[in-house]
Motif scaffolding. Sequence first.
Motif, PDB file in Angstrom:
ATOM      1  N   PRO A   1      58.208-125.291-104.993  1.00  0.00           N
ATOM      2  CA  PRO A   1      56.987-124.802-104.337  1.00  0.00           C
ATOM      3  C   PRO A   1      55.912-124.376-105.329  1.00  0.00           C
ATOM      4  CG  PRO A   1      58.900-123.937-103.212  1.00  0.00           C
ATOM      5  CD  PRO A   1      59.416-124.641-104.434  1.00  0.00           C
ATOM      6  N   THR A   2      56.325-123.852-106.472  1.00  0.00           N
ATOM      7  CA  THR A   2      55.322-123.442-107.454  1.00  0.00           C
ATOM      8  C   THR A   2      54.540-124.649-107.962  1.00  0.00           C
ATOM      9  OG1 THR A   2      56.660-121.542-108.093  1.00  0.00           O
ATOM     10  CG2 THR A   2      54.991-122.272-109.665  1.00  0.00           C
ATOM     11  N   VAL A   3      55.247-125.714-108.265  1.00  0.00           N
ATOM     12  CA  VAL A   3      54.562-126.930-108.730  1.00  0.00           C
ATOM     13  C   VAL A   3      53.601-127.437-107.659  1.00  0.00           C
ATOM     14  CG1 VAL A   3      54.880-129.313-109.461  1.00  0.00           C
ATOM     15  CG2 VAL A   3      56.506-127.566-110.203  1.00  0.00           C
ATOM     16  N   GLU A   4      54.080-127.518-106.434  1.00  0.00           N
ATOM     17  CA  GLU A   4      53.230-128.064-105.371  1.00  0.00           C
ATOM     18  C   GLU A   4      52.027-127.177-105.099  1.00  0.00           C
ATOM     19  OE1 GLU A   4      53.578-131.188-104.074  1.00  0.00           O
ATOM     20  OE2 GLU A   4      55.011-131.160-105.748  1.00  0.00           O
ATOM     21  N   THR A   5      52.257-125.885-105.128  1.00  0.00           N
ATOM     22  CA  THR A   5      51.168-124.958-104.851  1.00  0.00           C
ATOM     23  C   THR A   5      50.090-125.042-105.930  1.00  0.00           C
ATOM     24  OG1 THR A   5      52.583-123.503-103.581  1.00  0.00           O
ATOM     25  CG2 THR A   5      50.617-122.508-104.562  1.00  0.00           C
ATOM     26  N   LEU A   6      50.530-125.091-107.172  1.00  0.00           N
ATOM     27  CA  LEU A   6      49.550-125.201-108.252  1.00  0.00           C
ATOM     28  C   LEU A   6      48.796-126.527-108.154  1.00  0.00           C
ATOM     29  CD1 LEU A   6      51.652-123.637-111.131  1.00  0.00           C
ATOM     30  CD2 LEU A   6      49.541-122.708-110.157  1.00  0.00           C
ATOM     31  N   ALA A   7      49.508-127.563-107.780  1.00  0.00           N
ATOM     32  CA  ALA A   7      48.833-128.854-107.623  1.00  0.00           C
ATOM     33  C   ALA A   7      47.814-128.801-106.493  1.00  0.00           C
ATOM     34  CB  ALA A   7      49.873-129.938-107.356  1.00  0.00           C
ATOM     35  N   ALA A   8      48.205-128.150-105.391  1.00  0.00           N
ATOM     36  CA  ALA A   8      47.271-128.034-104.269  1.00  0.00           C
ATOM     37  C   ALA A   8      46.038-127.227-104.690  1.00  0.00           C
ATOM     38  CB  ALA A   8      47.966-127.379-103.072  1.00  0.00           C
ATOM     39  N   ALA A   9      46.280-126.132-105.414  1.00  0.00           N
ATOM     40  CA  ALA A   9      45.155-125.317-105.885  1.00  0.00           C
ATOM     41  C   ALA A   9      44.240-126.153-106.773  1.00  0.00           C
ATOM     42  CB  ALA A   9      45.689-124.097-106.642  1.00  0.00           C
ATOM     43  N   SER A  10      44.858-126.930-107.620  1.00  0.00           N
ATOM     44  CA  SER A  10      44.075-127.773-108.525  1.00  0.00           C
ATOM     45  C   SER A  10      43.255-128.809-107.758  1.00  0.00           C
ATOM     46  CB  SER A  10      45.063-128.428-109.500  1.00  0.00           C
ATOM     47  OG  SER A  10      44.614-129.672-109.918  1.00  0.00           O
ATOM     48  N   MET A  11      43.864-129.430-106.768  1.00  0.00           N
ATOM     49  CA  MET A  11      43.147-130.409-105.951  1.00  0.00           C
ATOM     50  C   MET A  11      41.956-129.760-105.264  1.00  0.00           C
ATOM     51  SD  MET A  11      46.557-132.203-104.329  1.00  0.00           S
ATOM     52  CE  MET A  11      45.768-132.771-102.843  1.00  0.00           C
ATOM     53  N   LEU A  12      42.176-128.569-104.720  1.00  0.00           N
ATOM     54  CA  LEU A  12      41.111-127.907-103.984  1.00  0.00           C
ATOM     55  C   LEU A  12      39.971-127.501-104.913  1.00  0.00           C
ATOM     56  CD1 LEU A  12      43.295-125.772-101.550  1.00  0.00           C
ATOM     57  CD2 LEU A  12      41.804-127.709-100.947  1.00  0.00           C
ATOM     58  N   ARG A  13      40.330-127.049-106.105  1.00  0.00           N
ATOM     59  CA  ARG A  13      39.274-126.646-107.030  1.00  0.00           C
ATOM     60  C   ARG A  13      38.442-127.848-107.455  1.00  0.00           C
ATOM     61  NH1 ARG A  13      42.030-122.958-111.396  1.00  0.00           N
ATOM     62  NH2 ARG A  13      39.940-123.156-112.304  1.00  0.00           N
ATOM     63  N   ARG A  14      39.121-128.984-107.539  1.00  0.00           N
ATOM     64  CA  ARG A  14      38.402-130.203-107.921  1.00  0.00           C
ATOM     65  C   ARG A  14      37.525-130.691-106.768  1.00  0.00           C
ATOM     66  NH1 ARG A  14      42.589-134.604-108.413  1.00  0.00           N
ATOM     67  NH2 ARG A  14      42.242-134.581-106.158  1.00  0.00           N
ATOM     68  N   ASP A  15      38.102-130.653-105.570  1.00  0.00           N
ATOM     69  CA  ASP A  15      37.445-131.336-104.456  1.00  0.00           C
ATOM     70  C   ASP A  15      36.651-130.408-103.542  1.00  0.00           C
ATOM     71  OD1 ASP A  15      38.746-133.584-105.435  1.00  0.00           O
ATOM     72  OD2 ASP A  15      40.475-133.293-104.123  1.00  0.00           O
ATOM     73  N   ALA A  16      36.937-129.115-103.608  1.00  0.00           N
ATOM     74  CA  ALA A  16      36.209-128.174-102.745  1.00  0.00           C
ATOM     75  C   ALA A  16      35.777-126.997-103.604  1.00  0.00           C
ATOM     76  CB  ALA A  16      37.112-127.699-101.599  1.00  0.00           C
ATOM     77  N   PRO A  17      34.840-127.244-104.520  1.00  0.00           N
ATOM     78  CA  PRO A  17      34.536-126.259-105.571  1.00  0.00           C
ATOM     79  C   PRO A  17      34.090-124.906-105.031  1.00  0.00           C
ATOM     80  CG  PRO A  17      33.198-128.279-105.833  1.00  0.00           C
ATOM     81  CD  PRO A  17      34.038-128.478-104.637  1.00  0.00           C
ATOM     82  N   GLY A  18      33.515-124.832-103.866  1.00  0.00           N
ATOM     83  CA  GLY A  18      33.068-123.540-103.354  1.00  0.00           C
ATOM     84  C   GLY A  18      34.180-122.672-102.804  1.00  0.00           C
ATOM     85  N   LEU A  19      35.321-123.248-102.620  1.00  0.00           N
ATOM     86  CA  LEU A  19      36.434-122.528-101.981  1.00  0.00           C
ATOM     87  C   LEU A  19      37.092-121.612-103.004  1.00  0.00           C
ATOM     88  CD1 LEU A  19      38.192-122.542 -99.264  1.00  0.00           C
ATOM     89  CD2 LEU A  19      39.700-124.094-100.517  1.00  0.00           C
ATOM     90  N   ARG A  20      37.130-120.320-102.676  1.00  0.00           N
ATOM     91  CA  ARG A  20      37.761-119.367-103.604  1.00  0.00           C
ATOM     92  C   ARG A  20      39.257-119.300-103.312  1.00  0.00           C
ATOM     93  NH1 ARG A  20      34.582-114.293-102.324  1.00  0.00           N
ATOM     94  NH2 ARG A  20      34.711-115.384-100.350  1.00  0.00           N
ATOM     95  N   VAL A  21      40.022-119.816-104.262  1.00  0.00           N
ATOM     96  CA  VAL A  21      41.471-119.928-104.085  1.00  0.00           C
ATOM     97  C   VAL A  21      42.162-118.930-105.007  1.00  0.00           C
ATOM     98  CG1 VAL A  21      43.478-121.453-104.379  1.00  0.00           C
ATOM     99  CG2 VAL A  21      41.297-122.380-103.533  1.00  0.00           C
ATOM    100  N   ARG A  22      43.126-118.234-104.474  1.00  0.00           N
ATOM    101  CA  ARG A  22      43.959-117.384-105.325  1.00  0.00           C
ATOM    102  C   ARG A  22      45.395-117.902-105.252  1.00  0.00           C
ATOM    103  NH1 ARG A  22      44.216-111.094-104.136  1.00  0.00           N
ATOM    104  NH2 ARG A  22      42.064-111.250-104.868  1.00  0.00           N
ATOM    105  N   VAL A  23      46.045-117.932-106.415  1.00  0.00           N
ATOM    106  CA  VAL A  23      47.440-118.367-106.459  1.00  0.00           C
ATOM    107  C   VAL A  23      48.326-117.168-106.774  1.00  0.00           C
ATOM    108  CG1 VAL A  23      49.142-119.787-107.670  1.00  0.00           C
ATOM    109  CG2 VAL A  23      46.873-120.736-107.117  1.00  0.00           C
ATOM    110  N   VAL A  24      49.315-116.961-105.924  1.00  0.00           N
ATOM    111  CA  VAL A  24      50.281-115.869-106.119  1.00  0.00           C
ATOM    112  C   VAL A  24      51.668-116.474-106.233  1.00  0.00           C
ATOM    113  CG1 VAL A  24      51.318-113.816-105.076  1.00  0.00           C
ATOM    114  CG2 VAL A  24      48.863-114.249-104.816  1.00  0.00           C
ATOM    115  N   ASN A  25      52.395-116.021-107.220  1.00  0.00           N
ATOM    116  CA  ASN A  25      53.768-116.482-107.355  1.00  0.00           C
ATOM    117  C   ASN A  25      54.736-115.316-107.133  1.00  0.00           C
ATOM    118  OD1 ASN A  25      56.303-116.839-109.367  1.00  0.00           O
ATOM    119  ND2 ASN A  25      55.664-118.805-108.514  1.00  0.00           N
ATOM    120  N   ILE A  26      55.806-115.603-106.416  1.00  0.00           N
ATOM    121  CA  ILE A  26      56.786-114.562-106.075  1.00  0.00           C
ATOM    122  C   ILE A  26      58.123-114.919-106.715  1.00  0.00           C
ATOM    123  CG2 ILE A  26      58.004-113.434-104.176  1.00  0.00           C
ATOM    124  CD1 ILE A  26      55.355-114.837-102.597  1.00  0.00           C
ATOM    125  N   VAL A  27      58.630-114.033-107.539  1.00  0.00           N
ATOM    126  CA  VAL A  27      59.939-114.243-108.171  1.00  0.00           C
ATOM    127  C   VAL A  27      61.016-113.490-107.412  1.00  0.00           C
ATOM    128  CG1 VAL A  27      61.303-113.882-110.260  1.00  0.00           C
ATOM    129  CG2 VAL A  27      58.900-114.501-110.451  1.00  0.00           C
TER     130      VAL A  27
END
Lengths: 790, 790
Positions: B633-659
């Motif tokens: 899930p961490t890999v996929e989430t970071l990839a999704a965040a990356s896609m969104l930052r590339r494709d939806a630059p105005g969207l403020r995304v925060r990534v949280v990881n839970i151990v």
Amino acid sequence: MPDTATEFRQMRRYRAAADYLAAAQIYLRDNVLLTEPLRPEHLKPRLLGHWGTCPGITMIYAGLNRLIRQQHVSIMLVTGPGHGAPAIHANLWLEESHAERDPVLARTGGGLAELVRRFSWPDGFPSHLSPEVPGVIHEGGELGYALATAFGAAADAPDRIVACIVGDGEAETGPTAAAWQLNSYADPATGGVVLPILHLNGYKIASPTRSALMSDSELTDLYRGYGWSPLIVDLSAIDYDEVDAEPDRLLATGLDAALARIREIQRRARGADDTADATPPWPMLILRTRKGWGLPASIDGTPLEGTFHAHQVPISDPQHDQDDLTALEQWLRSYRPDALFPDGEPCADVLAACPPADQRMGTDPATNGGVLRRELDLPELTPYAIEVPEPGAATAGATPVLGPWLADVMRRSNERRDFCIVSPDELESNRLEAVLEATDRLCQRQPPGYAEHLGPHGRVLEVLSEHNCQGWLQGYLLTGRHGVFPSYEAFVSIVDGMVNQYAKFLKMAAEVGWRAPVSALNYLLTSEGWRQEHNGYSHQGPGFINTMLTKKEWISRIYLPPDANSLLVIMDRCLRTTDKINVVVAGKQPAPQWMSLSAAREHCRAGAGVWNWASNDDGDEPDIVLACAGNIPTVETLAAASMLRRDAPGLRVRVVNIVDLLTLAPPDRHPHGAPSSDFVDWFGRRAPVVLDFHGYPSAVHECLHGRPDSDRFHVRGYREEGTTTTPYDLLISNGVSRHDLAIEALHRAPGWSSRAGELADRYATERERIRRDLRRTGVDPPEITDWTWA
Amino acid sequence: MPDTATEFRQMRRYRAAADYLAAAQIYLRDNVLLTEPLRPEHLKPRLLGHWGTCPGITMIYAGLNRLIRQQHVSIMLVTGPGHGAPAIHANLWLEESHAERDPVLARTGGGLAELVRRFSWPDGFPSHLSPEVPGVIHEGGELGYALATAFGAAADAPDRIVACIVGDGEAETGPTAAAWQLNSYADPATGGVVLPILHLNGYKIASPTRSALMSDSELTDLYRGYGWSPLIVDLSAIDYDEVDAEPDRLLATGLDAALARIREIQRRARGADDTADATPPWPMLILRTRKGWGLPASIDGTPLEGTFHAHQVPISDPQHDQDDLTALEQWLRSYRPDALFPDGEPCADVLAACPPADQRMGTDPATNGGVLRRELDLPELTPYAIEVPEPGAATAGATPVLGPWLADVMRRSNERRDFCIVSPDELESNRLEAVLEATDRLCQRQPPGYAEHLGPHGRVLEVLSEHNCQGWLQGYLLTGRHGVFPSYEAFVSIVDGMVNQYAKFLKMAAEVGWRAPVSALNYLLTSEGWRQEHNGYSHQGPGFINTMLTKKEWISRIYLPPDANSLLVIMDRCLRTTDKINVVVAGKQPAPQWMSLSAAREHCRAGAGVWNWASNDDGDEPDIVLACAGNIPTVETLAAASMLRRDAPGLRVRVVNIVDLLTLAPPDRHPHGAPSSDFVDWFGRRAPVVLDFHGYPSAVHECLHGRPDSDRFHVRGYREEGTTTTPYDLLISNGVSRHDLAIEALHRAPGWSSRAGELADRYATERERIRRDLRRTGVDPPEITDWTWA
């Protein structure tokens, strides 16, 4: 029939064809018959499969086919080492079982290419045996359950022989070890036969197996001790290509001897020979082969054939390593695919080793048991129901009321023998003893001393192994029959692993077009935690409900009938369902009864509902909803409602009872989820809900997830507190006594918490007094069951 | 030392005293020595206990005490039939182990009365063996686990003899059956000895046991086959009062022979005798007794002694039935309590059968292993950590990085031998092969063929039985040592039942003042479902997390380190904890790495946190939080965040990881629950959270329950979909691919769903194209792992 020399030559060729196909499935996507030199692009990009066990499985498959051809016996196969799927696929294709299920897999060059391509491929066949594979009744991933499943498949099927391949890795597991003893239950007169074949190829993933470390005499002692007559067939010294060794003849000799012994036992058990030994030692075979038989002895100094390095993909990198590619091609060509499949189709002499179409193991109707299934003849419930003139006016134990009905289900299935009960030595303890008036506990051996209700043709399997019970029942259901598994609630978690796999089997089977629905697996969980105050903490554990909630929403059902008549209604429903796992939690101790049969029918049909007779909200939005799910929570909740109505007359209390836990789930998430309108009818729109649940509160939260305002549900239940004490003390320690519920209701009801402080304190004081008293007297105070809610 | 005739007379008197006390515990609350006629008010109002197995247990206890007295051996006892608690209590009281733990239970008249009263009484002793009972390391409720536990207790303890009573009911279970084979692993040189005593009294609750149906030669064959040297001691023909029969002498002869053989094996294994047979058959005893030995033969026509009717409370209604009362008094007086306890205390000749105070089984320090426990010498992590110059800039498998560290933990404990790894044949498969450079797989037998890393003194137990692994580890930990259990994630559910019981043991033990903390039980779950795309659906199951969430909040911990360095940090932490069950889920496949060691330390200390480097919310309230728990899930989430930052630059995304999964729980509900302030720092106050979880989403909902606004968490995870396919296809089928996460984020972000429709459609189209492609090519497209989030 050909002469024997020809026959064994044909079998060798047949095996070469199957072994080639198995290897091809693991490696090839193109050029599947090596009609041109092997190039990297012919290989699958990801090599997923297990070679090691395949040649042995095909050896056995071919040997069983010979029995079928020559002796016209009906044989079903349960394959423990399910990772040997490529071998099974190869045999299914050769005998045209695959073609029968899917014409694309015809026994043609095109079908062959499709088979090879489809294995371990997205949207294709999984790498392990699974319900997609014809002839399979056993999910071949988690090891340990093949043998018990085979016994269940053979039970009550007198014409059936169930051959069961047990891998020597699998033989290390507890469930398999326990299953060897099932031979002393299986009835040679009314049931079929399990012929176990221990496939001893010596290695698991990375080490020798325990069986490999045993001498022949230890192996013989062990299985003789388990009541078998073991015969060792040792092929491990034979080179794959050694023409004169005739391994097929060696195995055939063993199989012939086994079948002769089976026939002799059956003749004696089914004839008039009263002197017949009731439990003759059934035959079993121990087949020693080299793991990955047929592989090169080694590559690059790494030993392959006959070692654990042959377990999975034996030549690991042919896509990128030229030496590996060469070695692979050499190995594959050693089977002579050109000579086996000259025109892309198998030669006639290869096919001579196949069985006739109507006797193929791959299309045995019993392996698609739904097609054989017939509805049970269930007795109408009325004569078994108890009179409940008004709620609370009768006392009964739920399972003792169910018992006579189950006994009649048993009687009505006497002729068809398609209903069984499995239980880990708990049928009487769970108060279902009436069943033993209708049938015996199955046992082939004469007990040396006193015994009751034990007989060779009984249809209750009682063995102190939940694994055996579960495996037996799975085999029985998947071959088209019906059954119930009563168990102590806490100990059914022993089979969590098995039920995980079984739920997966049902899920995948439902996606396979040709599989017909099978009867539900019905758990009757009783001796529930709240009444294990005498056995203590180890016997208190409602976690099986949580396990079942992780399954696909159309597979698991959880029912908590609050009294005897509702248990009748629910069990009647469960025995009519298919492709389900039903979990029914019910009490066995005498308890107040709430519903007449007709009320129970209506209540169970809805799955939950308001009990107006216990409520005083007159249908308006109540101040507080007291909800309950489970027999003990129902008693406590009604008592709390009654206390509140007596002591806080202005408080509008509504009582809701939930039978079908999954009605709580939103309807878009679960097929049993109640429509929003019903949900509002039950729980109102705003009132806080104090919900007393039989199990862990998390199970209810999980169901409620997605309902609007689920925060207004305050769920209580088992919080993992307990010991040997009194029933009421156990409730108090988990915060679910009637006093606790009433106190929480007073705190939660809007506008009441200030007014209600004094009353809540009184309840708390009373609860502590009770607790002190019971510590002194050792019993709950008598008044504690003396309450009126009307 | 007395002459033998005197000795055996004393042992008989000792047993009579213990048997009387056991019966008294079940029945009496007053007049405990029958100094006056028995009246109903002397009886407990609820009769809770099991008599049937008690006389046999005391027979064994007395026999072991004789060995201790005469031969000065150190013996520990594991009692499988835990429902025989009254017998154990009686012996503990007689030998003054009870008095040592609790002076109120002194060996006086008062102490005797207290013992008898306390059994099966609210706030007293449970009816089954449990951690409250001195000398116990085995929860005696659920049957099947005693023998494997005994082997774990004996391992690496060369001076220890662990006697293990296995009931013949328990002997039907799979886990017990599998545990017999553990003799071929136990090392006679570096480890102690398990002396199993199969207590064959013939019956379980309602039927004869399987063992009772076996002939002596079958029993001998069976256990010889398992590699034991069985000796049958048959006392079943002996009347309890038959003075000349001297059952104690018969058992003593067997025990003496067993001990002599044990000593001989140890001498050979520990001396210079290189010719010693590496796996001599260890002795075991099969003790036949009458169930409930000493009871009247029958009452009112119901047979008692020697039948299943003796199992529980044999005379059922003495409180209300005068005949029962008379029979009970007669039976109790048959032990002559007046002569055994003339002044309320046991006679000297009775006590002569007790062992010296420092050798009592009830106070063996190993049975309170925490007092023997020493911290492991754990290597500092730095040399093992991998370089991660910046997030994603390194690739590694997590368990392969952990392996060398675990290997050094192993090396550093070489001398003390107090650390072990148990695994069901999966150490290499789980990529921990580095450990095998430090030690071998334990095996006493010479493999017949090729093998690697197999040795007689190894400290890795690999047996294809999760039950054996679990039982062995429990025994090892409870006697003061340390260990890790790496397992395929899906198959650890096989031990759900065992871990339920173990969690109960830990919970109760923590409530017992004299019990010292023991090392945590550490599961390392790898080969996790998301990377079982090759083994398929049967190998995909994250439900163990759900099981562990039902436990007491201070017992279970669930860690999901997202990369290699965080796995190091977490395992280091786990190996320092006590009285816990730690579940660590980690990957074995090469994967991108996110954290340097110091970053990992900080992240794991907090348990969860914002990954600013992957977020673009600049610390403000984001539009959307993408949270993740688990390596995939961490890999996929970071990839999704990356896609969104590339494709939806105005969207403020925060990534949280839970151990640490339980940081999600409210702090008032769970000790690891993060304070509200941290929770808000991580997840904001209003933003929707799309949380991609490794397991079933319900586990996260369960943790979040009680957090305000938990409805804004939209949890995705395994939804029980899977087969053999590619890794990305498996993610897609469960709705947790980066595409799915990005689409959900677009839908959830307030104000974005209308603007984002086109982008979401594009992602959906791309996902479907990938799916089509992988069905054609059999692999995930290369670009799927080629992404940038920076």
